[in-house]
Design an enzyme around this catalytic site. Sequence first.
Site, mmCIF file in Angstrom:
data_model
loop_
_atom_site.group_PDB
_atom_site.id
_atom_site.type_symbol
_atom_site.label_atom_id
_atom_site.label_comp_id
_atom_site.label_asym_id
_atom_site.label_seq_id
_atom_site.Cartn_x
_atom_site.Cartn_y
_atom_site.Cartn_z
ATOM 1 N N GLY A 45 2.882 -10.286 -0.987
ATOM 2 C CA GLY A 45 1.700 -9.695 -1.589
ATOM 3 C C GLY A 45 2.075 -8.422 -2.325
ATOM 4 O O GLY A 45 3.087 -7.788 -2.012
ATOM 5 N N GLN A 50 1.006 -0.424 -6.108
ATOM 6 C CA GLN A 50 2.442 -0.561 -5.883
ATOM 7 C C GLN A 50 3.235 -0.691 -7.182
ATOM 8 O O GLN A 50 4.458 -0.627 -7.178
ATOM 9 C CB GLN A 50 2.724 -1.768 -4.986
ATOM 10 C CG GLN A 50 2.213 -1.555 -3.573
ATOM 11 C CD GLN A 50 2.505 -2.756 -2.706
ATOM 12 O OE1 GLN A 50 1.799 -3.744 -2.761
ATOM 13 N NE2 GLN A 50 3.574 -2.691 -1.928
ATOM 14 N N CYS A 102 6.192 -3.958 4.142
ATOM 15 C CA CYS A 102 5.555 -3.672 2.854
ATOM 16 C C CYS A 102 6.660 -3.335 1.858
ATOM 17 O O CYS A 102 7.602 -2.625 2.201
ATOM 18 C CB CYS A 102 4.613 -2.484 3.020
ATOM 19 S SG CYS A 102 3.817 -1.957 1.493
ATOM 20 N N LEU A 103 6.531 -3.840 0.629
ATOM 21 C CA LEU A 103 7.571 -3.601 -0.375
ATOM 22 C C LEU A 103 7.685 -2.119 -0.748
ATOM 23 O O LEU A 103 8.712 -1.703 -1.274
ATOM 24 C CB LEU A 103 7.299 -4.435 -1.631
ATOM 25 C CG LEU A 103 7.420 -5.961 -1.444
ATOM 26 C CD1 LEU A 103 7.043 -6.687 -2.730
ATOM 27 C CD2 LEU A 103 8.825 -6.361 -1.002
ATOM 28 N N HIS A 144 -3.955 -6.465 4.341
ATOM 29 C CA HIS A 144 -2.919 -5.514 3.929
ATOM 30 C C HIS A 144 -3.098 -5.123 2.451
ATOM 31 O O HIS A 144 -3.072 -3.937 2.110
ATOM 32 C CB HIS A 144 -1.539 -6.149 4.173
ATOM 33 C CG HIS A 144 -0.369 -5.296 3.795
ATOM 34 N ND1 HIS A 144 0.530 -4.803 4.719
ATOM 35 C CD2 HIS A 144 0.057 -4.850 2.580
ATOM 36 C CE1 HIS A 144 1.454 -4.084 4.080
ATOM 37 N NE2 HIS A 144 1.191 -4.108 2.789
ATOM 38 N N GLU A 145 -3.293 -6.124 1.588
ATOM 39 C CA GLU A 145 -3.400 -5.839 0.138
ATOM 40 C C GLU A 145 -4.700 -5.108 -0.193
ATOM 41 O O GLU A 145 -4.712 -4.195 -1.024
ATOM 42 C CB GLU A 145 -3.276 -7.127 -0.686
ATOM 43 C CG GLU A 145 -1.954 -7.867 -0.528
ATOM 44 C CD GLU A 145 -0.724 -6.978 -0.595
ATOM 45 O OE1 GLU A 145 -0.719 -5.988 -1.350
ATOM 46 O OE2 GLU A 145 0.250 -7.269 0.126
ATOM 47 N N HIS A 148 -4.360 -1.534 0.501
ATOM 48 C CA HIS A 148 -3.665 -0.832 -0.590
ATOM 49 C C HIS A 148 -4.654 -0.381 -1.651
ATOM 50 O O HIS A 148 -4.562 0.724 -2.187
ATOM 51 C CB HIS A 148 -2.656 -1.760 -1.272
ATOM 52 C CG HIS A 148 -1.283 -1.745 -0.681
ATOM 53 N ND1 HIS A 148 -0.520 -0.603 -0.606
ATOM 54 C CD2 HIS A 148 -0.517 -2.748 -0.171
ATOM 55 C CE1 HIS A 148 0.657 -0.906 -0.053
ATOM 56 N NE2 HIS A 148 0.680 -2.197 0.225
HETATM 57 CO CO CO Z 1 2.136 -3.403 1.139
#
Ligand code: CO
Length: 181
Positions: A45, A50, A102-103, A144-145, A148
Site C-alpha cells: 500500500g 508518502q 511501512c515503506l 493503515h493507508e 496516512h
Molecule cells: Co505506511
Amino acid sequence: MVLQICKYGEKVLREKSIPVAAVTEELRTLASDMLETMRKARGVGLAAQQIGRTESMCVIEIPEGCEEDEDALFNAPVAMPLKLFNPEIIAKEGSQRDKEGCLSFPGVGGSVTRAEQVTCQYLDENNRHQIITARGFLARALQHEIDHLNGVLYVDHLSAVERLSFSSKLKKLAKANGGVR
Ligand code: CO
C-alpha cells in the site's frame, strides 16, 4: 514513473490530506505512478503523503497468497489493485493484532491492533462511488493507508513497550529526514 518515497521525519507525513473534487487524468496518472513505486519497493500500500502529496488518495495491492484462505474468499469481490480517492472507513468490526511495516519506515516493524473487518467508501478512478467490505490483511492495509491520509502513522499505534524498544531507531530515522515526529 517511479517516485521518491518520503521517510519518517518528513513533515508531509504528518499532513492531513485534502479531498479531491474529482479524479482527473493527472490524478489517474499519479495513482499509476504510486502503484509502480509501491510495487518496486515491494509494498502492499502507498498513500499520497508518502510521495509528498496531500490529495486524499492511496493505492493498495495485496499479492496472491498473502491472505488466509478464509479472508481471501471473503475479499474475493474486491478487485486488485485498488486505487482509492477520498476513502473513508464507515464501519469497523472485531479486532486483529499482527506485525505491520511501512515503506516510510525502512527497517522498523511492530505489532499493531486493528479492526478485523472494515467497510470503506471511496471514489474510484472513474469517479464512481464504491463501497467495499474487507477482512484480515486487506482490512489492515485499508486502515493503515487511510491513517496516512489523516497524518497518522503506524508507530502511533505501537504499545508503549514496543515504542520504547524502537525509540533509538525511530529517533535516528526522523533525524535523517527532517526531524518531524
Ligand atoms: Co505506511
